[in-house]
Design an enzyme around this catalytic site. Structure first.
Site, PDB file in Angstrom:
ATOM      1  N   ARG A  31      -3.439  -0.187   0.179  1.00  0.00           N
ATOM      2  CA  ARG A  31      -3.021   1.133  -0.319  1.00  0.00           C
ATOM      3  C   ARG A  31      -3.941   1.611  -1.430  1.00  0.00           C
ATOM      4  O   ARG A  31      -4.315   2.793  -1.470  1.00  0.00           O
ATOM      5  CB  ARG A  31      -1.581   1.077  -0.805  1.00  0.00           C
ATOM      6  CG  ARG A  31      -1.089   2.400  -1.385  1.00  0.00           C
ATOM      7  CD  ARG A  31       0.388   2.399  -1.650  1.00  0.00           C
ATOM      8  NE  ARG A  31       0.811   3.558  -2.410  1.00  0.00           N
ATOM      9  CZ  ARG A  31       2.069   3.872  -2.649  1.00  0.00           C
ATOM     10  NH1 ARG A  31       3.034   3.107  -2.199  1.00  0.00           N
ATOM     11  NH2 ARG A  31       2.375   4.945  -3.362  1.00  0.00           N
ATOM     12  N   ASP A  90       5.478   7.554   7.818  1.00  0.00           N
ATOM     13  CA  ASP A  90       6.540   8.047   6.954  1.00  0.00           C
ATOM     14  C   ASP A  90       7.351   9.069   7.727  1.00  0.00           C
ATOM     15  O   ASP A  90       6.800   9.798   8.566  1.00  0.00           O
ATOM     16  CB  ASP A  90       5.951   8.690   5.692  1.00  0.00           C
ATOM     17  CG  ASP A  90       7.023   8.981   4.659  1.00  0.00           C
ATOM     18  OD1 ASP A  90       7.528  10.128   4.639  1.00  0.00           O
ATOM     19  OD2 ASP A  90       7.376   8.085   3.879  1.00  0.00           O
ATOM     20  N   ARG A 138      10.952  -1.532   6.864  1.00  0.00           N
ATOM     21  CA  ARG A 138       9.935  -1.451   5.811  1.00  0.00           C
ATOM     22  C   ARG A 138       9.221  -2.794   5.638  1.00  0.00           C
ATOM     23  O   ARG A 138       8.853  -3.184   4.518  1.00  0.00           O
ATOM     24  CB  ARG A 138      10.556  -0.981   4.493  1.00  0.00           C
ATOM     25  CG  ARG A 138       9.593  -0.203   3.593  1.00  0.00           C
ATOM     26  CD  ARG A 138      10.241   0.178   2.269  1.00  0.00           C
ATOM     27  NE  ARG A 138      11.330   1.124   2.439  1.00  0.00           N
ATOM     28  CZ  ARG A 138      12.447   1.132   1.704  1.00  0.00           C
ATOM     29  NH1 ARG A 138      12.649   0.222   0.782  1.00  0.00           N
ATOM     30  NH2 ARG A 138      13.378   2.042   1.913  1.00  0.00           N
ATOM     31  N   ARG A 161       5.322  -2.669  -0.225  1.00  0.00           N
ATOM     32  CA  ARG A 161       4.791  -3.049  -1.538  1.00  0.00           C
ATOM     33  C   ARG A 161       5.106  -4.475  -1.954  1.00  0.00           C
ATOM     34  O   ARG A 161       4.509  -4.973  -2.917  1.00  0.00           O
ATOM     35  CB  ARG A 161       5.325  -2.071  -2.593  1.00  0.00           C
ATOM     36  CG  ARG A 161       4.664  -0.701  -2.519  1.00  0.00           C
ATOM     37  CD  ARG A 161       5.210   0.250  -3.565  1.00  0.00           C
ATOM     38  NE  ARG A 161       6.582   0.655  -3.247  1.00  0.00           N
ATOM     39  CZ  ARG A 161       7.327   1.414  -4.040  1.00  0.00           C
ATOM     40  NH1 ARG A 161       6.861   1.804  -5.217  1.00  0.00           N
ATOM     41  NH2 ARG A 161       8.542   1.763  -3.671  1.00  0.00           N
ATOM     42  N   TYR A 166      15.296  16.775   2.893  1.00  0.00           N
ATOM     43  CA  TYR A 166      14.052  16.883   2.131  1.00  0.00           C
ATOM     44  C   TYR A 166      13.454  18.282   2.235  1.00  0.00           C
ATOM     45  O   TYR A 166      12.916  18.822   1.264  1.00  0.00           O
ATOM     46  CB  TYR A 166      13.035  15.870   2.651  1.00  0.00           C
ATOM     47  CG  TYR A 166      13.373  14.433   2.332  1.00  0.00           C
ATOM     48  CD1 TYR A 166      13.067  13.885   1.086  1.00  0.00           C
ATOM     49  CD2 TYR A 166      13.984  13.614   3.279  1.00  0.00           C
ATOM     50  CE1 TYR A 166      13.363  12.577   0.785  1.00  0.00           C
ATOM     51  CE2 TYR A 166      14.282  12.287   2.991  1.00  0.00           C
ATOM     52  CZ  TYR A 166      13.981  11.775   1.746  1.00  0.00           C
ATOM     53  OH  TYR A 166      14.277  10.472   1.449  1.00  0.00           O
TER      54      TYR A 166
END
Length: 363
Positions: free
Chosen positions: A51, A88, A38, A42, A165
């Site tokens: 973003r 992702d 990652r 952020r 998921y």
């Protein structure tokens, strides 16, 4: 839609820094290579700006130019030894028609989770050159932008992790829905995993075709399973993926990495699954892990990501601890034991990279 045209030949000599690829093949390197799970995220203000410009996380993932932009952002700041495709893991089930969206403050969700037998039986592996073409376009654009500076890593979620998921409909604290399905209707669970395994294998091979020089499978939720269930519902399908991967492209080996968070109990079995390297979370001592697997695989890891929220001095000291635990052996790629926290000060990442490279050059 037709597959991407083959890349023009990209000679080994044009990869200016191939220490990452060399380490994955357990060959000697002049220093320990480092990249971070990652690493485009952020914690970087430039990522947050991009973003915001994209409008949403999913829009950012589906825009090849912006995905390329954020992939390169950490490399502009830090002397990292590999880039990883910005995307992702849930793009695959989205391409299967489950309707991925991101709810504010709640994370990823699916409009059509797999709850009914007819929906499970109708599940099909997508053509990666059609529904996932935007990923392949991003891979190709990133490769061109990197211009041989460092290798590019492609990735996917593992079948079990994606199934979590797909059945739960989003994130879960206890995985009761997907586990209940596995225990009560293992035939349906295996059908989901079989289709998803074919989808993941095709997806990774398409990334390799588009220009990825190494690939990684994130088995993020494998560690939530019991030992017997892990072997049946996760590891067996990871082995199939490893066996189906393209192993050579552009005249050189394409190494593969598997990472099961919480999988330390099954390290030997994971090391025998067919991947070139095994990622470790921070709960294992990397030296003892190396003693357990011997020369079978390279190891990647495994600093606790929370260390990066401490002082730069603590970051350097803990990095040295990991390096000393692994010892003076080939086959180590330095990384975190999970993804970098959004609260990480960028200057601590700079301190980590500098500490890893400096230690490696110490006589």
């Amino acid at each position: 839609m037709a597959p991407l045209a083959p890349l023009r030949g990209f000679p080994v000599s044009r990869i200016k820094n191939d220490t990452f690829l060399t380490a994955l093949l357990r060959e000697p390197t002049p220093y320990t290579p480092i990249w971070l799970m990652r690493q485009a995220g952020r914690y970087l203000p430039e990522y947050r700006e991009t973003r915001q410009r994209a409008g949403s996380f999913l829009a950012l993932c589906k825009n090849p130019s912006l995905a390329c932009e954020v992939t390169l952002q950490p490399l502009a700041r830090f002397d990292l030894d590999a880039a990883i495709l910005f995307s992702d893991i849930l793009t695959v089930p989205d391409a299967m028609g489950l309707g991925l969206y991101f709810a504010e403050g709640e994370g990823p969700k699916f409009e059509r989770p797999l709850r009914e037998e007819r929906d499970i039986r109708n599940l099909a592996a997508p053509d990666p050159h059609a529904g996932l073409r935007y990923v392949m376009d991003a891979v190709a654009e990133i490769r061109r932008a990197l211009d041989g500076s460092v290798p590019l890593i492609g990735f996917s979620g593992s079948p079990w992790t994606l199934a979590c998921y797909m059945v739960e409909g989003g994130s879960s604290s206890d995985y009761r829905t997907v586990k209940a399905l596995a225990y009560t209707r293992p035939d349906l669970m295996h059908h989901i995993l079989d289709v998803t395994t074919r989808a993941v294998t095709d997806y990774l091979n398409a990334q390799i075709e588009a220009g990825a020089q190494a690939v990684m499978v994130f088995d993020s939720w494998g560690g939530t399973l019991s030992e017997a269930a892990y072997h049946e519902f996760s590891l067996a399908y990871l082995q199939r993926i490893a066996a189906g991967l393209t192993r050579e492209r552009e005249g050189r080996r394409v190494p593969s990495i598997v990472f099961t968070k919480g999988g330390g109990l099954w390290l030997e079995a994971i090391a025998a699954s067919g991947f070139d390297a095994v990622g470790l979370d921070w709960t294992l001592d990397i030296g003892r892990a190396r003693a357990r697997v011997g020369e079978r695989v390279a190891l990647q890891g495994n600093l606790d990501p929370a260390v990066l929220c401490a002082s730069p001095q603590a970051v350097a000291a803990e990095a040295r601890r990991v390096l000393e635990a692994f010892g003076p052996h080939p086959g180590h790629v330095f990384n975190l034991g999970h993804g970098i926290s959004q609260y990480t000060p960028p200057e601590n990442v700079a301190a980590l990279v500098e500490a890893v490279h400096r230690y490696a050059h110490t006589p």
